[in-house]
Write a protein that holds these residues in place. Structure first.
Motif, PDB file in Angstrom:
ATOM      1  N   ARG A   1       0.830  -1.207   0.000  1.00 11.15           N
ATOM      2  CA  ARG A   1       0.000   0.000   0.000  1.00 11.15           C
ATOM      3  C   ARG A   1       0.866   1.259   0.000  1.00 11.15           C
ATOM      4  O   ARG A   1       0.513   2.274  -0.584  1.00 11.15           O
ATOM      5  CB  ARG A   1      -0.920  -0.016   1.222  1.00 11.15           C
ATOM      6  CG  ARG A   1      -1.883   1.142   1.303  1.00 11.15           C
ATOM      7  CD  ARG A   1      -2.725   1.038   2.552  1.00 11.15           C
ATOM      8  NE  ARG A   1      -1.958   1.200   3.764  1.00 11.15           N
ATOM      9  CZ  ARG A   1      -1.659   2.379   4.309  1.00 11.15           C
ATOM     10  NH1 ARG A   1      -2.050   3.486   3.745  1.00 11.15           N
ATOM     11  NH2 ARG A   1      -0.960   2.444   5.422  1.00 11.15           N
TER      12      ARG A   1
ATOM     13  N   ASP B   1      -3.282   3.735  -6.062  1.00 13.77           N
ATOM     14  CA  ASP B   1      -4.578   3.087  -5.840  1.00 13.77           C
ATOM     15  C   ASP B   1      -4.995   2.180  -6.992  1.00 13.77           C
ATOM     16  O   ASP B   1      -5.578   1.125  -6.773  1.00 13.77           O
ATOM     17  CB  ASP B   1      -5.660   4.138  -5.596  1.00 13.77           C
ATOM     18  CG  ASP B   1      -5.499   4.828  -4.257  1.00 13.77           C
ATOM     19  OD1 ASP B   1      -4.777   4.292  -3.394  1.00 13.77           O
ATOM     20  OD2 ASP B   1      -6.104   5.903  -4.069  1.00 13.77           O
ATOM     21  N   SER B   2      -4.712   2.589  -8.213  1.00 17.07           N
ATOM     22  CA  SER B   2      -5.136   1.773  -9.354  1.00 17.07           C
ATOM     23  C   SER B   2      -4.405   0.427  -9.370  1.00 17.07           C
ATOM     24  O   SER B   2      -5.015  -0.601  -9.674  1.00 17.07           O
ATOM     25  CB  SER B   2      -4.916   2.524 -10.663  1.00 17.07           C
ATOM     26  OG  SER B   2      -3.551   2.828 -10.847  1.00 17.07           O
TER      27      SER B   2
ATOM     28  N   GLU C   1      -5.840  -1.725  -6.568  1.00 14.65           N
ATOM     29  CA  GLU C   1      -7.158  -2.231  -6.950  1.00 14.65           C
ATOM     30  C   GLU C   1      -7.002  -3.477  -7.823  1.00 14.65           C
ATOM     31  O   GLU C   1      -7.656  -4.497  -7.594  1.00 14.65           O
ATOM     32  CB  GLU C   1      -7.919  -1.137  -7.694  1.00 14.65           C
ATOM     33  CG  GLU C   1      -9.307  -1.528  -8.124  1.00 14.65           C
ATOM     34  CD  GLU C   1     -10.014  -0.417  -8.871  1.00 14.65           C
ATOM     35  OE1 GLU C   1     -11.257  -0.469  -8.924  1.00 14.65           O
ATOM     36  OE2 GLU C   1      -9.348   0.486  -9.414  1.00 14.65           O
TER      37      GLU C   1
ATOM     38  N   VAL D   1      -5.838  -6.495  -5.747  1.00  9.15           N
ATOM     39  CA  VAL D   1      -6.911  -7.106  -4.962  1.00  9.15           C
ATOM     40  C   VAL D   1      -7.818  -7.943  -5.860  1.00  9.15           C
ATOM     41  O   VAL D   1      -8.156  -9.083  -5.530  1.00  9.15           O
ATOM     42  CB  VAL D   1      -7.720  -6.025  -4.206  1.00  9.15           C
ATOM     43  CG1 VAL D   1      -8.986  -6.607  -3.603  1.00  9.15           C
ATOM     44  CG2 VAL D   1      -6.853  -5.413  -3.111  1.00  9.15           C
ATOM     45  N   TYR D   2      -8.192  -7.392  -7.013  1.00  6.34           N
ATOM     46  CA  TYR D   2      -9.061  -8.143  -7.915  1.00  6.34           C
ATOM     47  C   TYR D   2      -8.394  -9.429  -8.397  1.00  6.34           C
ATOM     48  O   TYR D   2      -9.025 -10.470  -8.495  1.00  6.34           O
ATOM     49  CB  TYR D   2      -9.456  -7.296  -9.130  1.00  6.34           C
ATOM     50  CG  TYR D   2     -10.378  -6.148  -8.812  1.00  6.34           C
ATOM     51  CD1 TYR D   2     -11.307  -6.212  -7.789  1.00  6.34           C
ATOM     52  CD2 TYR D   2     -10.321  -4.972  -9.556  1.00  6.34           C
ATOM     53  CE1 TYR D   2     -12.152  -5.149  -7.503  1.00  6.34           C
ATOM     54  CE2 TYR D   2     -11.165  -3.914  -9.283  1.00  6.34           C
ATOM     55  CZ  TYR D   2     -12.077  -4.010  -8.257  1.00  6.34           C
ATOM     56  OH  TYR D   2     -12.911  -2.968  -7.974  1.00  6.34           O
TER      57      TYR D   2
ATOM     58  N   ILE E   1     -11.064  -8.067 -14.870  1.00  9.37           N
ATOM     59  CA  ILE E   1     -10.547  -6.863 -14.209  1.00  9.37           C
ATOM     60  C   ILE E   1     -10.648  -5.664 -15.138  1.00  9.37           C
ATOM     61  O   ILE E   1     -11.062  -4.578 -14.737  1.00  9.37           O
ATOM     62  CB  ILE E   1      -9.093  -7.076 -13.739  1.00  9.37           C
ATOM     63  CG1 ILE E   1      -9.014  -8.205 -12.719  1.00  9.37           C
ATOM     64  CG2 ILE E   1      -8.529  -5.786 -13.155  1.00  9.37           C
ATOM     65  CD1 ILE E   1      -7.601  -8.656 -12.411  1.00  9.37           C
TER      66      ILE E   1
ATOM     67  N   THR F   1     -12.784  -2.368 -14.171  1.00 13.86           N
ATOM     68  CA  THR F   1     -12.105  -1.083 -13.983  1.00 13.86           C
ATOM     69  C   THR F   1     -12.270  -0.152 -15.180  1.00 13.86           C
ATOM     70  O   THR F   1     -11.755   0.968 -15.168  1.00 13.86           O
ATOM     71  CB  THR F   1     -10.604  -1.290 -13.721  1.00 13.86           C
ATOM     72  OG1 THR F   1     -10.025  -2.002 -14.827  1.00 13.86           O
ATOM     73  CG2 THR F   1     -10.375  -2.042 -12.431  1.00 13.86           C
TER      74      THR F   1
ATOM     75  N   ARG G   1      -0.314  -2.637 -14.851  1.00 12.07           N
ATOM     76  CA  ARG G   1      -0.464  -2.427 -13.413  1.00 12.07           C
ATOM     77  C   ARG G   1       0.013  -3.655 -12.638  1.00 12.07           C
ATOM     78  O   ARG G   1       0.640  -3.521 -11.589  1.00 12.07           O
ATOM     79  CB  ARG G   1      -1.906  -2.074 -13.077  1.00 12.07           C
ATOM     80  CG  ARG G   1      -2.273  -0.688 -13.580  1.00 12.07           C
ATOM     81  CD  ARG G   1      -3.708  -0.340 -13.331  1.00 12.07           C
ATOM     82  NE  ARG G   1      -3.999   0.989 -13.882  1.00 12.07           N
ATOM     83  CZ  ARG G   1      -5.201   1.459 -14.058  1.00 12.07           C
ATOM     84  NH1 ARG G   1      -6.274   0.757 -13.702  1.00 12.07           N
ATOM     85  NH2 ARG G   1      -5.378   2.673 -14.563  1.00 12.07           N
TER      86      ARG G   1
END
Length: 160
Positions: free
Chosen positions: A101, A106-107, A110, A113-114, A125, A129, A139
Motif C-alpha cells: 500500500r 490506488d489503481s 485495486e 486485490v481483484y 478486471i 475497472t 499495473r
C-alpha cells in the motif's frame, strides 16, 4: 459560502495536513471531508482557527485509527494474515498488502486485490475497472516490480 471558504483556506489546510500525515491522498480526503461536512451542516460561523482545529483533530484521528489497525492486524495475524492466493511464487497476504500500500498507487492496488484476492481474470478486471487488458497487465507488472523491491530490501536487511 463553503465554496468560498474552500477556495480561500483549502491550500493552507492541505499543507498543515501534509505536515502531520506525510501522505497526499490522505490529506486530500481529510480536507475534502471537512468541507463536505461543513456543507451538510449549513454552518456559516466558520473561521480559519476553527478549520485548523478541525483539520488537526481529523488528522490525529486518522493517525490513531492507523495505529489501531496495525495493532489489530498484529493481534490477529494468524486469522487475517494467512494465505490468500499465490501470486507467481509469492503469497499475497494482508500483511504484504499493507506493505505494498505504501509503494503502489490506488489503481495498482485495486488490480492486485481483484487478481489475487478475488481471483479474477485479466479480462474481468479490465471490464470492471473500465480499462484495457493491456493497462491491467501494466499495473500487475508494477505490482510484481514492487514485490521484487520488497524482496530485495528484505534480503539486504538480513545480510546486515
Amino acid at each position: 459560502m463553503v465554496v468560498e471558504l474552500y477556495q480561500r483556506y483549502a491550500p493552507a489546510l492541505r499543507r498543515k495536513c501534509e505536515r502531520l500525515l506525510r501522505h497526499r491522498s490522505d490529506t486530500e480526503d481529510i480536507v475534502h471531508g471537512l468541507f463536505v461536512d461543513l456543507l451538510g451542516s449549513g454552518r456559516t460561523d466558520v473561521d480559519l482557527p476553527y478549520l485548523y482545529r478541525a483539520v488537526t483533530n481529523r488528522c490525529l484521528n486518522h493517525l490513531r485509527d492507523g495505529r489501531n489497525r496495525q495493532r489489530i492486524l498484529a493481534e490477529h495475524d494468524d486469522a487475517l494474515g494467512g494465505i490468500v492466493r499465490s501470486g507467481d511464487a509469492r503469497v499475497i497476504s494482508l500483511d504484504l498488502l499493507m506493505k505494498l500500500r505504501k509503494k503502489l498507487d490506488d489503481s495498482c492496488l485495486e488490480v492486485l486485490v481483484y487478481r489475487f484476492f478475488d481471483d479474477m481474470q485479466l479480462d474481468e478486471i479490465a471490464e470492471l475497472t473500465q480499462t484495457s487488458r493491456r493497462t491491467v497487465s501494466k499495473r500487475l507488472a508494477k505490482v510484481k516490480s514492487a514485490l521484487a523491491k520488497l524482496d530485495e530490501n528484505a534480503t539486504k536487511e538480513r545480510r546486515s
